[in-house]
Write a protein that holds these residues in place. Sequence first.
Motif, short mmCIF file in Angstrom:
data_model
loop_
_atom_site.label_atom_id
_atom_site.label_comp_id
_atom_site.label_asym_id
_atom_site.label_seq_id
_atom_site.Cartn_x
_atom_site.Cartn_y
_atom_site.Cartn_z
N SER A 93 0.86 -1.19 0.00
CA SER A 93 0.00 0.00 0.00
C SER A 93 0.90 1.24 0.00
O SER A 93 1.90 1.30 0.72
N LEU A 94 0.53 2.23 -0.81
CA LEU A 94 1.37 3.42 -0.99
C LEU A 94 0.53 4.68 -0.86
O LEU A 94 -0.65 4.69 -1.21
N VAL A 95 1.16 5.76 -0.38
CA VAL A 95 0.49 7.04 -0.34
C VAL A 95 0.89 7.90 -1.53
O VAL A 95 0.18 8.83 -1.90
N GLY A 96 2.04 7.59 -2.15
CA GLY A 96 2.47 8.34 -3.32
C GLY A 96 3.69 9.19 -3.11
O GLY A 96 3.86 10.23 -3.75
N VAL A 97 4.59 8.77 -2.22
CA VAL A 97 5.85 9.47 -2.00
C VAL A 97 6.74 9.31 -3.24
O VAL A 97 6.87 8.21 -3.78
N LYS A 98 7.35 10.41 -3.67
CA LYS A 98 8.18 10.40 -4.87
C LYS A 98 9.62 10.78 -4.53
O LYS A 98 9.85 11.67 -3.71
N GLU A 99 10.57 10.10 -5.17
CA GLU A 99 11.97 10.45 -4.96
C GLU A 99 12.24 11.85 -5.50
O GLU A 99 11.55 12.35 -6.39
N LYS A 100 13.25 12.51 -4.91
CA LYS A 100 13.69 13.86 -5.26
C LYS A 100 12.73 14.94 -4.75
O LYS A 100 13.00 16.12 -4.94
N TYR A 101 11.63 14.55 -4.13
CA TYR A 101 10.71 15.53 -3.57
C TYR A 101 10.91 15.62 -2.06
O TYR A 101 11.31 14.64 -1.41
N THR A 102 10.61 16.77 -1.51
CA THR A 102 10.77 17.01 -0.07
C THR A 102 9.41 16.94 0.63
O THR A 102 8.43 17.50 0.14
N TYR A 103 9.39 16.25 1.76
CA TYR A 103 8.16 16.08 2.55
C TYR A 103 8.45 16.45 4.00
O TYR A 103 9.55 16.24 4.51
N SER A 104 7.44 16.96 4.66
CA SER A 104 7.56 17.18 6.11
C SER A 104 7.25 15.88 6.84
O SER A 104 6.59 14.98 6.30
N GLU A 197 3.11 16.35 -7.12
CA GLU A 197 4.22 16.76 -7.96
C GLU A 197 4.21 18.27 -8.17
O GLU A 197 3.20 18.95 -7.93
N VAL A 198 5.34 18.80 -8.62
CA VAL A 198 5.45 20.21 -8.96
C VAL A 198 5.13 20.38 -10.44
O VAL A 198 5.74 19.74 -11.30
N LYS A 199 4.16 21.23 -10.72
CA LYS A 199 3.76 21.48 -12.11
C LYS A 199 3.59 22.97 -12.33
O LYS A 199 3.37 23.73 -11.39
N LYS A 200 3.68 23.39 -13.58
CA LYS A 200 3.49 24.79 -13.91
C LYS A 200 2.02 25.15 -13.92
O LYS A 200 1.20 24.43 -14.48
N LYS A 208 4.34 25.19 -9.32
CA LYS A 208 3.58 25.09 -8.07
C LYS A 208 3.38 23.62 -7.71
O LYS A 208 3.09 22.80 -8.58
N ARG A 209 3.53 23.32 -6.45
CA ARG A 209 3.35 21.94 -6.01
C ARG A 209 1.87 21.65 -5.79
O ARG A 209 1.19 22.36 -5.05
#
Length: 380
Positions: A93-104, A197-200, A208-209
């Motif tokens: 089961s996943l929440v959708g964490v992505k590599e190279k992104y920063t999370y609190s 994700e960050v998108k324009k 903007k994220r």
Amino acid sequence: MSTVGGTQLGKPGTQVRLKAGAPPLPKGLTARSWMVSDAESGEVLAAHNAHWRLPPASTLKMLFADTLLPKFRKDQTHKVELSDLAGMGEGSSLVGVKEKYTYSVHDLWLGVFLRSGNDAVHVLSAMNGGKPQTVRDMQAHADELNARDTRVVSPDGYDEKGQVSSAYDLTLFARSGLRKADFREYASTARAKFPGEVKKDKKTKKAKREHFEIQNTNRLLTGDTDLDPYEGIAGVKNGSTTQAGATFTGVAERGDRVLLVTVMNPAKNEHNEVYRETAKLFDWGFKAADAVEPVGTLVAPGPDGVADAEADEKDGVVGGGKNSHQQANAAVPAGGDGAGGGGWTAAGIAGGSLALLAAAAYAVHRRWPLPGMVRRRSRP
């Protein structure tokens, strides 16, 4: 089976001591193991194979959270590397964490509690020094809580050889976790926004994220198409794997009574069956709490916890509360076939949180008052 919490809890089958006029246990219980207990006094009202060692699935994340929550500030951030996500089991089961992104840390705990995200678990484990260190920390904490049925192999509860727990131990984890304000907040959160994700932006052309909504998979909290939210529910954690089947530990309040119910692996293969059997046991527990003699107790942490419980049992007292003297009547089996072999964060949900008194109250007769527990219900 283990006899931690009382010798009767070490017996196979259903254990309950009904007084005259007490309601019978509900029919149709098919779980391999279950337990109903009073969260404040620690009295075990009834149990079925309480110490059976079974795969716990994601209910083990209660121990993970209870162990790691104090280690990181909620506003601490972490940039995810690919190595942080390594080693997750197939079909996790996943929440959708992505590599190279920063999370609190706050984001990651929402992912753990609401979506049971193994990706969030692995990132927090990496922040803790890695999976082996986290497993050691969890096992040490389980031992401290006197959860002697538990063997930790993977911090996310994914099926691993030798990884087991029990209805008794899972209840201990929930009870310990509920002493922590953050644990209570996350466990009772119905819905939240999670970073994407960050998108324009199409209008401003600025990066903007984005955020997307996640919903708690605890169906007694959020409901489902065939299931209403349970009155008074405030958490805690569900799980499901091939080996474990469906597992669940819940906490609920009615009036001045707070109960914990754990259900492991119902044999009946129906949608939301683990929640239906849990709801039946909650209903029974709220009706029967004053009409049963306890069959055991939830022990306090540390070596004195087991010693005190054993001394109480020797003196004929179970549970540490008033008038909880054990009688010599035999265990009563369950009736019938019941002994089977909105975008809301916690801050936005109506009500408050569990208000716990000082830890000293827990040490006196092992009674643990939770007077300020307020229901966290989904708004229509």
